[in-house]
Enzyme design. Structure first.
Site, short mmCIF file in Angstrom:
data_model
loop_
_atom_site.label_atom_id
_atom_site.label_comp_id
_atom_site.label_asym_id
_atom_site.label_seq_id
_atom_site.Cartn_x
_atom_site.Cartn_y
_atom_site.Cartn_z
CG HIS A 125 -1.92 0.96 1.40
ND1 HIS A 125 -1.68 2.26 1.76
CD2 HIS A 125 -3.26 0.88 1.21
CE1 HIS A 125 -2.83 2.92 1.80
NE2 HIS A 125 -3.80 2.12 1.47
CG ASP A 202 0.62 -2.64 6.34
OD1 ASP A 202 -0.36 -2.76 7.10
OD2 ASP A 202 0.60 -1.95 5.30
CD GLN A 205 -6.91 -4.81 3.86
OE1 GLN A 205 -7.90 -5.48 4.12
NE2 GLN A 205 -7.00 -3.53 3.54
CE LYS A 228 -7.21 -0.37 6.25
NZ LYS A 228 -7.87 0.17 5.07
CB CYS A 366 -3.72 3.17 -1.68
SG CYS A 366 -4.89 4.45 -1.32
N1 PLP Z 1 -1.61 -0.90 4.58
C1 PLP Z 1 -2.54 -1.67 4.02
C2 PLP Z 1 -2.21 -3.07 3.60
C3 PLP Z 1 -3.84 -1.18 3.86
O1 PLP Z 1 -4.78 -1.94 3.32
C4 PLP Z 1 -4.13 0.15 4.27
C5 PLP Z 1 -5.46 0.74 4.05
O2 PLP Z 1 -6.20 0.32 3.18
C6 PLP Z 1 -3.11 0.90 4.87
C7 PLP Z 1 -1.86 0.35 5.00
C8 PLP Z 1 -3.36 2.30 5.37
O3 PLP Z 1 -4.26 2.27 6.45
P1 PLP Z 1 -4.83 3.63 7.06
O4 PLP Z 1 -5.32 4.45 5.91
O5 PLP Z 1 -5.93 3.17 7.96
O6 PLP Z 1 -3.72 4.29 7.80
#
Ligand code: PLP
Length: 408
Positions: A125, A202, A205, A228, A366
């Site tokens: 992401h 990270d 998900q 999430k 993203c």
């Molecule tokens: N990393 C992953 C794998 C994600 O799916 C997301 C959000 O969709 C993020 C990071 C960023 O999360 P946030 O926007 O809640 O900070």
């Protein structure tokens, strides 16, 4: 306490699922972006906004004691949920993005030097790309990338070469928000540690789909967002091993992160407050604990069974559709599916399906580098949560077929 073992009970706890959208019953399949909230999360936010409200850690009055207790209780609930060893290892942030930026600035800022590297994967992401690019740029370090193959799997055969002594940290997703595959993070962590390199996972998900045990994983950092995980927006967690967090300088300066302050010099508070400057989202943190309690109140066997039946049904049905290309192929996956259909733009499909009551994500997700890897500009994504049923999956497939027909 008896665990929830049927999906109707789960659904009854989510007021948002009762609404109609475009005069259709809502079928919410954009859970990878954000999940709906159960009643107990909403109730906690309302309770605190309605009066159980006093700034934490600061005052001796009753309301401050109550909110401080709720905030610190949430830290303990979170610690247990992730199986972290100590409460000091749980830092509350505003989300995954903030957690990764904190590590990039504080760990990367301290350890990266000219010519060093940070290793990520091609399936990250933007939140796990851009903070590293920024710190690499300021330190004249390099961003290295583990490529993915046609099916979306990390090229593990390239890992030994990529993990050389220039790498100072590895930062990868447990599950990509596009591919839905459960990445072989254990193997990666083992290999990185053999070379003394720390690893950030990270978990944005994964936290909601698979059980997280940071001690078993032996990762050095693990990050996720509350929203999430059926919790409020603006909440998140950075887990870090205590000795690493202790060795890192603070990120933001301000109230609550200090020990003593004079105009000449400041000494910092011990963990976890060292990284929690200013008034935190204490209402959000207390409500996130309710989200975790909600997840823990469901029978894990029900969650795993539902996940598998949706994965089996969706994979089979999607692959039957002419011209459909599914990204992320493999057995070890969650109920999150990104795809394209020949001759139908993802945004057009998403708009038509919205009219049918189905909420989906379309666009670059993203994850522009991954779009480029697969030679597409955009994808369509359906992502499921604990409250989604097989009937909804069936409705999704039927609606998708109708939408494709309308565009052909
Ligand atoms: N990393 C992953 C794998 C994600 O799916 C997301 C959000 O969709 C993020 C990071 C960023 O999360 P946030 O926007 O809640 O900070």
């Amino acid at each position: 306490m008896n665990k929830i073992s049927d999906i109707e009970t789960i659904r009854s706890l989510f007021p948002a699922l009762e609404q109609t959208v475009n005069s259709r019953k809502l079928v919410y399949l954009d859970n990878g972006a954000t999940a709906q909230k159960p009643k107990q999360v909403i109730d906690m936010v309302n309770l605190m906004n309605s009066g159980v409200n006093g700034n934490i850690h600061r005052a001796v009055h009753e309301l401050s004691s109550k909110t401080t207790e709720l905030y610190e209780e949430s830290r303990e609930v979170t610690r247990k949920f992730m199986n972290a060893a100590q409460r000091e290892e749980i830092i509350f942030t505003s989300g995954t993005t903030a957690s990764i930026n904190l590590v990039a600035v504080c760990y990367g800022g301290k350890h990266l030097k000219k010519g060093d590297s940070v290793l990520i994967s091609e399936a990250e992401h933007h939140s796990n790309i851009v903070p590293w690019q920024m710190i690499c740029q300021s330190k004249e370090a390099n961003l290295r990338v583990i490529p993915v193959d046609e099916n979306g799997h990390w090229r593990m055969d390239m890992l030994d070469n990529l993990l050389d002594s220039s790498v100072k940290i590895v930062s990868v997703s447990h599950i990509s928000n596009v591919l839905g595959l459960i990445n072989p993070v254990e193997e990666l962590i083992f290999k990185a540690h053999a070379k003394g390199i720390p690893v950030l996972i990270d978990g944005a998900q994964s936290i909601v789909h698979i059980e997280t045990d940071v001690r078993k994983l032996d990762c050095d950092f693990y990050v996720f967002s509350g929203h999430k995980l059926y919790g409020p927006t603006g909440t998140g967690v950075l887990y870090g091993k205590r000795e690493i967090l202790d060795s890192m300088p603070p990120w933001m300066g301000g109230g609550d992160m200090v020990d003593t302050v004079t105009l000449e010099k400041t000494t910092y508070a011990p963990l976890p407050l060292k990284f929690e400057a200013g008034t935190p989202n204490f209402i959000g943190a207390a409500a996130m604990a309710e989200a975790i309690r909600f997840v823990e109140s469901i029978d894990r066997k029900l969650l795993d069974k539902m996940e598998q039946s949706i994965v089996d049904y969706m994979t089979e049905e999607l692959l039957k559709i002419d011209g459909l290309r599914l990204y992320g192929r493999g057995d070890s996956r969650i109920s999150l599916f990104s795809f394209t259909v020949n001759g139908a733009h993802p945004s057009d499909l998403a708009m038509i399906m919205d009219k049918m009551g189905v909420a989906l994500r379309s666009g670059q997700m993203c994850a522009e580098p991954l779009m480029r890897r697969f030679g597409v500009e955009a994808m369509l994504r359906a992502s499921f949560a604990a409250y989604n049923t097989i009937e909804e999956a069936e409705y999704f497939i039927a609606s998708l077929k109708r939408a494709i027909k309308m565009l052909s």
